[in-house]
Design a protein around this motif. Structure first.
Motif, PDB file in Angstrom:
ATOM      1  N   SER A  87      -4.447   6.829  -5.365  1.00 19.47           N
ATOM      2  CA  SER A  87      -4.810   7.139  -3.985  1.00 19.47           C
ATOM      3  C   SER A  87      -6.245   6.796  -3.634  1.00 19.47           C
ATOM      4  CB  SER A  87      -4.572   8.628  -3.701  1.00 19.47           C
ATOM      5  OG  SER A  87      -5.316   9.427  -4.611  1.00 19.47           O
ATOM      6  N   ALA A  94       0.816  -1.218   0.000  1.00 20.99           N
ATOM      7  CA  ALA A  94       0.000   0.000   0.000  1.00 20.99           C
ATOM      8  C   ALA A  94       0.848   1.267   0.000  1.00 20.99           C
ATOM      9  CB  ALA A  94      -0.931   0.003   1.213  1.00 20.99           C
ATOM     10  N   PHE A  95       2.136   1.150   0.354  1.00 17.35           N
ATOM     11  CA  PHE A  95       2.958   2.355   0.492  1.00 17.35           C
ATOM     12  C   PHE A  95       4.178   2.358  -0.422  1.00 17.35           C
ATOM     13  CE2 PHE A  95       0.871   1.674   4.592  1.00 17.35           C
ATOM     14  CZ  PHE A  95       0.254   2.905   4.772  1.00 17.35           C
ATOM     15  N   LYS A 138      -6.630   2.024   3.367  1.00 23.11           N
ATOM     16  CA  LYS A 138      -6.222   3.384   3.671  1.00 23.11           C
ATOM     17  C   LYS A 138      -7.419   4.329   3.652  1.00 23.11           C
ATOM     18  CE  LYS A 138      -2.554   4.983   1.620  1.00 23.11           C
ATOM     19  NZ  LYS A 138      -1.580   5.279   0.548  1.00 23.11           N
TER      20      LYS A 138
END
Length: 292
Positions: free
Chosen positions: A74, A15-16, A141
């Protein structure tokens, strides 16, 4: 519990960070397992294994330095737009068709004689599972940010696809491990799986689109270095490395003889030495007298 925590951390990493960076760094788990098993379980880590560990660390460092920057995704809306890209649709269709052919055509014929059949199925389906993990990471997120993600159908579709993909991966990876040696399956699976994930990520997230040439070369070189390290670590882990396998000038006995020669007779010229030792020369003279 430890495996669960590790997989959760791996899930969060997608996710990052770019998948092209996260997936090859999974090789470090193999390295850590090898080192800890040699320390706590008294397993022997031979010279090939130690060289493989060093190569894996070197390749991972190079990949981190030259890692690609993924296109910013995002939200689930942007993820949906990525999934609708014609290039990714063609890639996904090719993966599914090739996997079905491998399962139903090549598997019954060559599955028990060729390690690539089942490992290719795991690798191809694994590239899609990583994409699902990436999308679910974005959904989590957004969920923690307070957005109504649970009402979005895309998140549930990605979760369902992830469960199916992981089930297929585990099934055919276990088949490959039942038939072939682990030292053969592990490096082959790592190479094919990482290559498939890097290809899928490059198509879906455009990770390589804005990279300069030196970063491209650095990323590929780092990946190939990790591949060499994993191959050495697994393929030769059961090979006993004896001193007799070293070159002659590196063998201990040869080194001692060489050192003795250098310390004792290195200043004497060859032309002043007798061709035979004194004892052998005396024996030859006695033989000549007897013949006379």
């Amino acid at each position: 519990l430890a495996v669960g925590v590790g997989e959760a951390a791996n899930f969060a990493a997608y996710a990052f960070a770019p998948a092209t960076l996260v997936t090859p760094l999974g090789a470090l788990s193999v390295l850590v397992s090898a080192v800890l098993s040699s320390v706590f379980l008294s397993e022997q880590l031979n010279v090939h294994g130690k060289v493989g560990c060093m190569l894996s660390i070197l390749g991972s460092t190079v990949m981190v330095i030259h890692a690609p920057q993924e296109e910013e995704v995002s939200s689930l809306e942007s993820m949906a737009e990525k999934l609708k890209d014609p290039g990714f649709i063609v890639f996904a269709v090719c993966v599914l068709v090739s996997s079905l052919l491998l399962i139903f055509v090549a598997g019954p014929r060559y599955g028990r004689s060729n390690v690539l059949v089942y490992v290719l199925v795991c690798s191809a389906i694994g590239s899609l599972s990583v994409s699902c993990v990436k999308g679910l990471g974005i959904a989590l997120k957004e969920l923690f940010a307070g957005k109504p993600v649970l009402k979005e159908p895309l998140g549930w579709v990605l979760l369902l696809c992830l469960v199916v993909c992981i089930s297929v991966q585990i099934n055919y990876l276990n088949k490959a491990l039942d038939i072939f040696n682990t030292s053969v399956v592990t490096p082959v699976y790592y190479v094919l799986f990482t290559t498939a994930v890097m290809t899928c990520s490059a198509i879906l997230f455009k990770e390589w689109q804005h990279m300069v040439l030196d970063n491209v070369v650095g990323t590929i070189s780092g990946f190939l270095t990790i591949v060499c390290g994993i191959f050495l670590l697994h393929a030769f882990r059961d090979v006993a490395f004896a001193p007799d396998l070293l070159p002659l000038f590196l063998q201990p006995r040869r080194a001692e003889l060489h050192a003795a020669w250098r310390s004792g007779d290195r200043h004497r010229a060859c032309q002043h030495r007798p061709l035979l030792p004194a004892e052998d020369k005396g024996e030859e003279e006695d033989e000549e007298e007897e013949d006379v």
